[in-house]
Design a protein around this motif. Structure first.
Motif, PDB file in Angstrom:
ATOM      1  N   ALA A  79       1.132  -1.010  -0.242  1.00 25.69           N
ATOM      2  CA  ALA A  79      -0.058  -0.034  -0.492  1.00 25.69           C
ATOM      3  C   ALA A  79       1.007   1.266   0.030  1.00 25.69           C
ATOM      4  N   PHE A  80       2.229   0.738   0.248  1.00 30.62           N
ATOM      5  CA  PHE A  80       3.124   2.750   0.408  1.00 30.62           C
ATOM      6  C   PHE A  80       3.822   2.579  -0.421  1.00 30.62           C
ATOM      7  N   HIS A  81       4.153   1.446  -1.543  1.00 32.60           N
ATOM      8  CA  HIS A  81       5.107   1.756  -2.824  1.00 32.60           C
ATOM      9  C   HIS A  81       3.938   2.325  -4.003  1.00 32.60           C
ATOM     10  N   HIS A  82       5.283   2.682  -4.559  1.00 40.64           N
ATOM     11  CA  HIS A  82       4.425   2.425  -6.399  1.00 40.64           C
ATOM     12  C   HIS A  82       5.097   0.880  -6.951  1.00 40.64           C
ATOM     13  N   PRO A  83       4.139   0.326  -7.877  1.00 39.18           N
ATOM     14  CA  PRO A  83       4.518  -0.564  -7.942  1.00 39.18           C
ATOM     15  C   PRO A  83       5.693  -0.986  -8.583  1.00 39.18           C
ATOM     16  N   GLY A 126      -5.778   0.404   0.930  1.00 36.24           N
ATOM     17  CA  GLY A 126      -4.935  -0.164   0.885  1.00 36.24           C
ATOM     18  C   GLY A 126      -4.591  -1.741   0.501  1.00 36.24           C
ATOM     19  N   LEU A 127      -6.218  -2.292   0.339  1.00 37.22           N
ATOM     20  CA  LEU A 127      -6.417  -3.771   0.513  1.00 37.22           C
ATOM     21  C   LEU A 127      -7.307  -3.977  -0.374  1.00 37.22           C
ATOM     22  N   ALA A 128      -7.598  -2.090  -1.732  1.00 38.68           N
ATOM     23  CA  ALA A 128      -7.846  -2.632  -2.298  1.00 38.68           C
ATOM     24  C   ALA A 128      -7.015  -2.267  -3.780  1.00 38.68           C
ATOM     25  N   ARG A 129      -6.007  -2.162  -2.844  1.00 36.67           N
ATOM     26  CA  ARG A 129      -4.897  -1.362  -4.314  1.00 36.67           C
ATOM     27  C   ARG A 129      -3.971  -3.338  -4.187  1.00 36.67           C
ATOM     28  N   LEU A 130      -4.100  -4.245  -3.157  1.00 36.07           N
ATOM     29  CA  LEU A 130      -3.311  -5.485  -3.444  1.00 36.07           C
ATOM     30  C   LEU A 130      -2.662  -5.698  -4.597  1.00 36.07           C
ATOM     31  N   ASP A 131      -4.005  -6.694  -5.288  1.00 34.47           N
ATOM     32  CA  ASP A 131      -4.294  -7.229  -6.343  1.00 34.47           C
ATOM     33  C   ASP A 131      -3.373  -6.370  -7.575  1.00 34.47           C
ATOM     34  N   GLU A 132      -3.819  -5.382  -8.124  1.00 33.16           N
ATOM     35  CA  GLU A 132      -3.502  -4.522  -8.889  1.00 33.16           C
ATOM     36  C   GLU A 132      -1.452  -4.518  -9.077  1.00 33.16           C
ATOM     37  N   ALA A 133      -1.652  -3.717  -7.478  1.00 31.64           N
ATOM     38  CA  ALA A 133       0.757  -3.267  -6.993  1.00 31.64           C
ATOM     39  C   ALA A 133       0.809  -4.728  -7.000  1.00 31.64           C
ATOM     40  N   GLU A 134       0.142  -5.754  -7.361  1.00 32.83           N
ATOM     41  CA  GLU A 134       1.506  -7.408  -7.113  1.00 32.83           C
ATOM     42  C   GLU A 134       1.052  -7.660  -8.741  1.00 32.83           C
ATOM     43  N   ASP A 135      -0.259  -7.471  -8.971  1.00 33.18           N
ATOM     44  CA  ASP A 135       0.430  -7.709 -10.835  1.00 33.18           C
ATOM     45  C   ASP A 135       1.014  -6.551 -11.998  1.00 33.18           C
ATOM     46  N   LEU A 136       0.903  -5.524 -11.599  1.00 34.22           N
ATOM     47  CA  LEU A 136       1.659  -4.505 -12.041  1.00 34.22           C
ATOM     48  C   LEU A 136       3.572  -4.403 -11.857  1.00 34.22           C
ATOM     49  N   MET A 137       3.343  -5.500 -10.782  1.00 34.79           N
ATOM     50  CA  MET A 137       5.072  -4.994 -10.666  1.00 34.79           C
ATOM     51  C   MET A 137       5.498  -6.864 -11.549  1.00 34.79           C
ATOM     52  N   VAL A 138       5.138  -7.353 -11.328  1.00 29.50           N
ATOM     53  CA  VAL A 138       5.075  -8.971 -11.936  1.00 29.50           C
ATOM     54  C   VAL A 138       5.510  -8.533 -13.647  1.00 29.50           C
ATOM     55  N   ALA A 139       4.219  -7.643 -13.727  1.00 29.92           N
ATOM     56  CA  ALA A 139       4.842  -7.666 -15.114  1.00 29.92           C
ATOM     57  C   ALA A 139       5.826  -6.648 -15.461  1.00 29.92           C
ATOM     58  N   ALA A 140       5.811  -6.028 -14.880  1.00 29.64           N
ATOM     59  CA  ALA A 140       7.592  -4.662 -14.992  1.00 29.64           C
ATOM     60  C   ALA A 140       8.384  -5.389 -14.817  1.00 29.64           C
ATOM     61  N   TRP A 141       8.204  -6.636 -13.855  1.00 29.18           N
ATOM     62  CA  TRP A 141       9.924  -7.227 -13.483  1.00 29.18           C
ATOM     63  C   TRP A 141      10.230  -8.126 -15.375  1.00 29.18           C
ATOM     64  N   THR A 142       9.146  -8.495 -15.429  1.00 29.72           N
ATOM     65  CA  THR A 142       9.109  -9.991 -16.785  1.00 29.72           C
ATOM     66  C   THR A 142       8.864  -8.850 -18.183  1.00 29.72           C
ATOM     67  N   GLY A 143       8.243  -8.120 -18.343  1.00 32.26           N
ATOM     68  CA  GLY A 143       7.399  -7.637 -19.503  1.00 32.26           C
ATOM     69  C   GLY A 143       8.334  -6.705 -20.782  1.00 32.26           C
ATOM     70  N   GLU A 144       7.625  -6.577 -21.699  1.00 35.93           N
ATOM     71  CA  GLU A 144       8.972  -5.220 -22.099  1.00 35.93           C
ATOM     72  C   GLU A 144       7.564  -4.227 -22.993  1.00 35.93           C
ATOM     73  N   ASP A 145       7.981  -2.818 -23.502  1.00 38.14           N
ATOM     74  CA  ASP A 145       7.362  -1.828 -23.849  1.00 38.14           C
ATOM     75  C   ASP A 145       5.756  -2.278 -23.110  1.00 38.14           C
ATOM     76  N   LEU A 146       5.635  -2.161 -22.236  1.00 35.18           N
ATOM     77  CA  LEU A 146       4.478  -2.178 -21.402  1.00 35.18           C
ATOM     78  C   LEU A 146       3.790  -1.147 -21.235  1.00 35.18           C
ATOM     79  N   LYS A 147       2.543  -1.542 -21.006  1.00 32.67           N
ATOM     80  CA  LYS A 147       1.642  -0.656 -21.408  1.00 32.67           C
ATOM     81  C   LYS A 147      -0.056  -1.173 -20.353  1.00 32.67           C
ATOM     82  N   HIS A 148       0.105  -0.257 -19.125  1.00 32.45           N
ATOM     83  CA  HIS A 148      -0.655  -1.116 -17.838  1.00 32.45           C
ATOM     84  C   HIS A 148      -1.704   0.143 -17.974  1.00 32.45           C
TER      85      HIS A 148
END
Length: 344
Positions: A79-83, A126-148
């Protein structure tokens, strides 16, 4: 079994924060020396519940001072971090540690409203953002030309640099308070960290986790892999006599519980709500359920009980309530010399 040191260094007075941080680093180095698998760094703000507050910065210090220990978060409060920023920081830490990072995530505290207020959000946000934050973090780790394009973040970038050292990304583990959240993670095959539970409740949750993964279509090999990354928690103190261990552990437990209650009374809007008479107190409020305590043989017997109900990975808080540093280190050495070898 694998054993991790759950680093949750309470500092009761602001003037003592620096000394607690120093002693915490000493304890982490000792954890590596006695053969522990990992160190798990927590995140809490504004109240001294975790003297270091920031597990990412502390994790970098640990990476520089250790060679073998896995470095886990229990947890980084999403909740306290930009993903995307968190993806960059964790990718760097994974490189600095040469692939020793385990990213434990969660929404953060379920009780400390003042932490959320301090970061300009609500606990519900914080609870509402949890799943999207995790998904975006994984996409950032693994993706290219990311558009979220999401409910909470809209981002676009070519690729993350540096890429994580571990491919496709560091292991992800979700901290789950309730059985419902544990089973929701089982449905997507995500390993979990489970807080203090009674032994029967913990056994039931572990069994239901595996059954839910199978019911969700995962293979037995996938269930085995995820279950082998799940962690359970206890506090632990060991001494040459039971009376000595109990005296130190019980005093530390009471100091810690008082510290948590006092901070919530002082900083939460409206103070600390009274306990719900219709709900049992959480197991973590009970010394009996929280602590593994006693002589080396007694401690080994209690750990064996957890092993026998299916626990493979045990996260141990070795300093509860700002215990005396020398006493903690003595307890850790006894653990390393007389208990851990039994379970290797």
């Amino acid at each position: 079994m694998r054993f991790g040191s759950f680093v949750f260094p309470v500092s009761h007075q602001p003037d003592n924060d620096s000394a607690v941080i120093d002693s915490t680093l000493d304890e982490i180095l000792l954890a590596e020396q006695i053969g522990m698998h990992s160190v798990w760094l927590t995140e809490h703000h504004f109240d001294g519940a975790a003297a270091h507050a920031d597990p990412l910065v502390l994790g970098a210090a640990v990476a520089a001072r250790t060679e073998r220990l896995k470095i886990g978060f229990a947890v980084v409060e999403l909740a306290f971090h930009h993903p995307v920023r968190l993806a960059v920081q964790t990718a760097l830490l994974d490189n600095l540690s040469h692939g020793r990072l385990i990213v434990g995530t969660g929404r953060g505290s379920a009780y400390n409203h003042y932490e959320y207020i301090g970061f300009g959000i609500t606990m519900e946000d914080g609870l509402a953002r949890l799943d999207e934050a995790e998904d975006l973090m994984v996409a950032a780790w693994t993706g290219e030309d990311l558009k979220h394009r999401g409910e909470h973040w809209n981002v676009e970038f070519p690729q993350l640099r540096p890429r994580p050292y571990q491919q496709p990304h560091p292991p992800l583990v979700r901290a789950c308070i309730s059985e419902e959240s544990t089973l929701r993670m089982a449905e997507i095959g995500r390993p979990v960290m489970i807080g203090i539970q009674t032994l029967p409740a913990l056994q039931s949750r572990l069994e239901r986790y595996q059954a839910t993964m199978l019911d969700s279509g995962f293979t037995e090999a996938q269930v085995e892999s995820a279950f082998d990354q799940c962690w359970a928690s206890r506090d632990l103190f060991v001494a040459e006599s039971y009376d000595e261990a109990y005296e130190v552990a019980a005093a530390g437990f009471q100091r810690e519980r008082h510290h948590f209650r006092h901070a919530r009374e002082l900083y939460n809007p409206g103070g600390l709500p009274p306990p719900d008479p219709n709900r049992p107190a959480p197991a973590g409020e009970s010394f009996e359920h929280s602590f593994i305590v006693g002589t080396p043989s007694q401690v080994a017997d209690q750990i064996a009980e957890m092993r026998d109900i299916g626990v493979r990975n045990l996260m141990l808080k070795l300093n509860t309530g700002e215990m005396d540093t020398n006493g903690v280190q003595k307890s850790m050495r006894l653990l390393g010399e007389k208990v851990l070898p039994i379970f290797r």
